[in-house]
Design an enzyme around this catalytic site. Structure first.
Site, mmCIF file in Angstrom:
data_model
loop_
_atom_site.group_PDB
_atom_site.id
_atom_site.type_symbol
_atom_site.label_atom_id
_atom_site.label_comp_id
_atom_site.label_asym_id
_atom_site.label_seq_id
_atom_site.Cartn_x
_atom_site.Cartn_y
_atom_site.Cartn_z
ATOM 1 N N GLY A 1 48.210 56.068 59.099
ATOM 2 C CA GLY A 1 49.617 56.035 58.711
ATOM 3 C C GLY A 1 50.428 55.295 59.756
ATOM 4 N N CYS B 1 42.213 57.061 62.142
ATOM 5 C CA CYS B 1 43.350 56.476 62.860
ATOM 6 C C CYS B 1 44.440 57.530 63.117
ATOM 7 C CB CYS B 1 43.866 55.285 62.060
ATOM 8 S SG CYS B 1 44.826 54.173 63.083
ATOM 9 N N TYR B 2 45.598 57.447 62.454
ATOM 10 C CA TYR B 2 46.643 58.454 62.676
ATOM 11 C C TYR B 2 46.104 59.858 62.413
ATOM 12 C CZ TYR B 2 51.104 60.956 62.127
ATOM 13 O OH TYR B 2 52.141 61.853 62.230
ATOM 14 N N GLU C 1 37.211 52.163 55.828
ATOM 15 C CA GLU C 1 37.407 51.889 54.403
ATOM 16 C C GLU C 1 37.641 50.417 54.088
ATOM 17 O OE1 GLU C 1 39.424 53.385 56.488
ATOM 18 O OE2 GLU C 1 41.531 53.169 56.009
#
Ligand code: XMP
Length: 512
Positions: free
Chosen positions: A53, A80-81, A170
């Protein structure tokens, strides 16, 4: 249940996570991070993925995770976030401000579970897109991968199946990302690869029957893939309780009404009513040049036509079938808020509030290519299943500016020649969507010995996987030249043709 939950923290890649998981034939859904832990417990996913995000864990008012989510005993993968949230919650150090965007390399340190199939010491290419990063593993966590600029590229909790990766498995730019997601789904979460078109149809039939009971249903048929597959599915579920309505809006392509009627009667077998409502639509559109206003008026007129048609046919329909797809659903519930809504696709957004029908949206969990699989499984012919998408508002959003019968005729003729040439060159199936657009400008030309001052047509053809991103299609120059020459010679009122070479983003596929 044999399904994964993806919590969307606003990454532009969240849909890709769902696509990759579905490609592993595991069912998954995307939901906002505001869902409660009780709701998650009830939904009973085998695992949870926290997406990336744009936020920083140090910002105020950003979406976070409920600590109870990590105590559910369900495997969690933070991307990640999502990883940074786990790290912060468990006392790790998240360092703000050192950005890393694009291609990067990481070294695998532990090759079990998440990195099964890799070996320790192996370097792999990954795609990074982050402002902050985890600089130190939280207490009770183990580092699984590292990089010089990114010391904790992946980690896991020692006492629970909680994992984090700082990069994006992804995206296609992480070449072995699918192996990592597959390890999470199968090895860590214990999912079964049972999500197929056949299993989807089985479930959908039951759901439609439960929703409808013995009441009547109408389906607005557009001739496109989505509404045809939705109609075929609902017809299989409830047979004669379904009436399909094909509305000739006057905004259709050349010969579309005849084509749809023929294909429908040959292959679908459901009751079909064809309504000529061109005058009603054109009247509503007179003098309107704003794209969103066009969509709103068209959405509203569709419903009014369905209402009166159902009434005239003595059909007390309580439900309306829509071919809404998953990307529309996700867009309309985005955590990025209303500012992220680019166009109100009438399937979701342009319907009037006082609509007298309850919606049935049997395809709302599917991506376009999955809809095509379902269509084939239901026995629909390739000529229908393989059709390019066509927007509900039709040519109204391809006649830029004022929509008049004369301008629609010009566009229809140019568009028909364009598609004919694409078919003749054998390129139709290489293209996601191709269409002509009539511009609201005139240009000077010379025909014979006369000066002309006439309309300009833009041609658009794009490649895409799901319409979310797209690139322009590189026609061979001789094909492009032939198309332009034919349109200018054969369509009265056009003296110039341009080819659109914009990608999405930053452009969109349609011009309006
Ligand atoms: P854009 O222009 O948003 O288009 O890049 C993405 C896909 O959506 C289709 N589209 C629509 N479909 N109602 C629809 O049913 C609409 O208002 C609408 N606007 C765009 C577009 O043709 C492409 O396939």
């Amino acid at each position: 249940m044999n399904q994964l939950l993806i919590l969307d923290y606003g990454s532009q890649f969240t849909q890709l996570i769902a696509r990759r998981i579905r490609e592993e034939r595991v069912y998954c859904e995307i939901h906002p991070p505001t869902v409660t832990v009780d709701w998650i417990r009830e939904w009973a996913p085998r695992g949870i993925i926290l997406s990336g995000g744009p936020a920083s864990v140090y910002d105020a008012d950003v979406p976070r995770i409920d600590p109870a989510l990590l105590a559910l005993g369900v495997p969690v993968l933070g991307i990640c976030y999502g990883m940074q949230l786990i790290a912060q919650l468990r006392g790790g150090n998240v360092l703000a401000g050192r950005r890393e965007y694009g291609r990067a390399e990481i070294v695998i340190e532990r090759s079990d579970e998440l990195f099964e199939g890799f070996h320790a010491g192996e370097t792999i290419a990954v795609w990074a897109s982050h402002g902050d990063h985890v600089d130190e593993v939280p207490p009770g966590f183990t580092r699984l991968a590292t990089a010089p600029d990114n010391p904790v590229a992946a980690f896991r909790a020692q006492d629970a199946p909680i994992f984090g990766v700082q990069f994006h498995p992804e995206v296609a730019h992480t070449p072995r990302g699918d192996e990592i997601l597959s390890n999470f789904a199968f090895r860590i979460c214990g999912c079964e690869p049972d999500w197929t078109a056949g299993s989807f149809i089985e479930d959908a039939l039951g759901r439609v029957r439960d929703q409808v009971g013995d009441r009547n249903v109408i389906c607005g048929l557009s001739g496109g893939v989505d509404s045809s597959v939705a109609a075929a599915l609902v017809h299989r579920a409830i047979g004669d309780q379904l009436t399909c309505i094909f509305v000739d809006t006057g905004l259709l392509r050349k010969a579309e009404r005849e084509n749809v009627e023929r294909t429908f009667r040959r292959h679908l077998g459901a009751r079909l009513v064809v309504v000529d409502a061109a005058d009603r639509f054109l009247e509503k559109l007179a003098g309107v040049d704003d794209p969103e206003e066009k969509r709103r008026r068209i959405g509203d007129t569709f419903i009014r036509v369905f209402e009166s048609t159902a009434r005239e046919a003595g059909n007390d329909a309580a439900f309306l079938v829509q071919g809404t797809l998953y990307p529309d659903v996700i867009e309309s519930m985005s955590v990025r808020g209303p500012s992220a809504v680019i166009k109100t696709h009438h399937n979701v957004g342009g319907l009037p509030e006082d609509m007298p029908f309850e919606l049935i949206e049997p395809l709302r969990e599917l991506f376009k290519d999955e809809v095509r699989h379902v269509g084939r499984e239901l026995g629909l012919p390739e000529e229908l299943v393989g059709r390019h998408p066509f927007p509900g508002p039709g040519l109204a959003i391809r006649v830029i500016g004022d929509v008049t019968p004369e301008r629609l005729d010009v566009l229809r003729d140019a568009d028909a020649i364009y598609l004919e040439e694409i078919q003749a060159a054998g390129l139709y199936d290489d293209i996601w969507q191709a269409f002509a657009v009539l511009l609201p400008v005139r240009s000077v030309g010379v025909m014979g010995d006369y000066r002309t001052y006439e309309s300009v047509v833009a041609l658009r053809a794009v490649t895409s996987r799901d319409g979310m991103t797209a690139d322009w299609f590189p026609f061979p120059p001789d094909v492009l030249g032939r198309m332009a020459a034919r349109i200018i010679n054969e369509v009265k009122g056009v003296n110039r043709v341009c080819y659109d070479v914009s990608s999405k983003p930053p452009a969109t596929i349609e011009w309006e």
